[in-house]
Write an enzyme that holds these catalytic residues in place. Sequence first.
Site, mmCIF file in Angstrom:
data_model
loop_
_atom_site.group_PDB
_atom_site.id
_atom_site.type_symbol
_atom_site.label_atom_id
_atom_site.label_comp_id
_atom_site.label_asym_id
_atom_site.label_seq_id
_atom_site.Cartn_x
_atom_site.Cartn_y
_atom_site.Cartn_z
ATOM 1 N N ASN A 7 0.868 -1.171 0.000
ATOM 2 C CA ASN A 7 0.000 0.000 0.000
ATOM 3 C C ASN A 7 0.909 1.227 0.000
ATOM 4 O O ASN A 7 1.557 1.531 0.996
ATOM 5 C CB ASN A 7 -0.910 0.007 1.231
ATOM 6 N N GLU A 34 -3.889 1.979 -2.910
ATOM 7 C CA GLU A 34 -3.954 3.420 -2.650
ATOM 8 C C GLU A 34 -3.065 4.208 -3.608
ATOM 9 O O GLU A 34 -2.224 5.006 -3.193
ATOM 10 C CB GLU A 34 -3.608 3.738 -1.186
ATOM 11 N N ASP A 147 -4.410 -4.734 0.961
ATOM 12 C CA ASP A 147 -4.743 -4.107 2.230
ATOM 13 C C ASP A 147 -6.181 -4.484 2.552
ATOM 14 O O ASP A 147 -7.119 -3.916 1.998
ATOM 15 C CB ASP A 147 -4.568 -2.593 2.115
ATOM 16 N N ASN A 149 -7.639 -4.111 5.448
ATOM 17 C CA ASN A 149 -8.194 -3.256 6.494
ATOM 18 C C ASN A 149 -8.926 -4.070 7.552
ATOM 19 O O ASN A 149 -9.978 -3.676 8.061
ATOM 20 C CB ASN A 149 -9.094 -2.174 5.895
ATOM 21 N N ASP A 218 -2.234 -5.965 6.145
ATOM 22 C CA ASP A 218 -1.925 -6.309 4.749
ATOM 23 C C ASP A 218 -1.672 -7.811 4.685
ATOM 24 O O ASP A 218 -0.786 -8.340 5.377
ATOM 25 C CB ASP A 218 -0.684 -5.547 4.281
ATOM 26 N N ASP A 247 2.786 4.677 5.162
ATOM 27 C CA ASP A 247 2.568 4.163 6.506
ATOM 28 C C ASP A 247 2.451 2.640 6.534
ATOM 29 O O ASP A 247 2.327 2.038 7.604
ATOM 30 C CB ASP A 247 1.357 4.825 7.178
ATOM 31 N N HIS A 248 2.501 2.009 5.363
ATOM 32 C CA HIS A 248 2.543 0.551 5.246
ATOM 33 C C HIS A 248 3.932 0.106 4.820
ATOM 34 O O HIS A 248 4.666 0.859 4.152
ATOM 35 C CB HIS A 248 1.564 0.052 4.180
#
Length: 261
Positions: A7, A34, A147, A149, A218, A247-248
């Site tokens: 991501n 993303e 991802d 989530n 993930d 941030d991943h």
Amino acid sequence: MRIATYNLNGVTSRRQNLLDWLGETQPDVVCLQELKTPNERFPIAAIEEAGYGAIWHGQASWNGVAILARGAEPIEIRRGLPGDPADVQSRYIEAAVCGVLVGCLYAPNGNPQPGPKFEFKLRWYERFIAHARGLLATGQPVVMAGDYNIIPTDLDVYVPDRWRDDALFHPRVREAYARLLEDGWIDALRATHPDQVIYTFWKYLRNAYARDAGLRIDHLLLSPSLAPRLAAAGVDREFRGRERASDHAPVWIELSPPAAA
């Protein structure tokens, strides 16, 4: 064969991060999420110069998914998750790559919950589970990477009690993930590291990465026909600590060659 999911949190702003990672780790197949860019602004020239073919499903400012293949062109099978013609968000793309069917997903976040975003997430997962069952029924080697989530268990979050009411850790979304595993999908990272604390995401706030205050959201799920070929799995954690990082962190698996016919 190395298959990875990453991501990016914006392919335009983090294009160099992506190219550096591709050059240093050389995965064979990559699922990106993303992208946050429309189709016409996807950096295909730079990706091709790095040695990868690609298909992508972009969207301005939000969402966006892509599949890359090193030295090859992914053969697109589907873009968009079936089951809701009104859903135009760019969250799913599917391709045949190197003898494996690869689904790349960016599931809805669902916050705040309760509310319409959480209800959309639950409906989205019902569609995803139904599509995944159809893929399992083919008996073909399939990887569903992205991802999700979803934080599957308490082992996958740094302080579980702080996340009980979050849409990533809600019992109904954890139950959806459990149903995928009950259907036969294999959580590759957990299969290879059953009791280890492993995170794939760290917020930008409160120095979360340095404190290792992370989440595992993930995932790469494998069809049963691929399970015997799973040789290794891991997280390229170091890339989360680089300048202008997502941030991943990238997550990857290694598959051994298929047995000779």
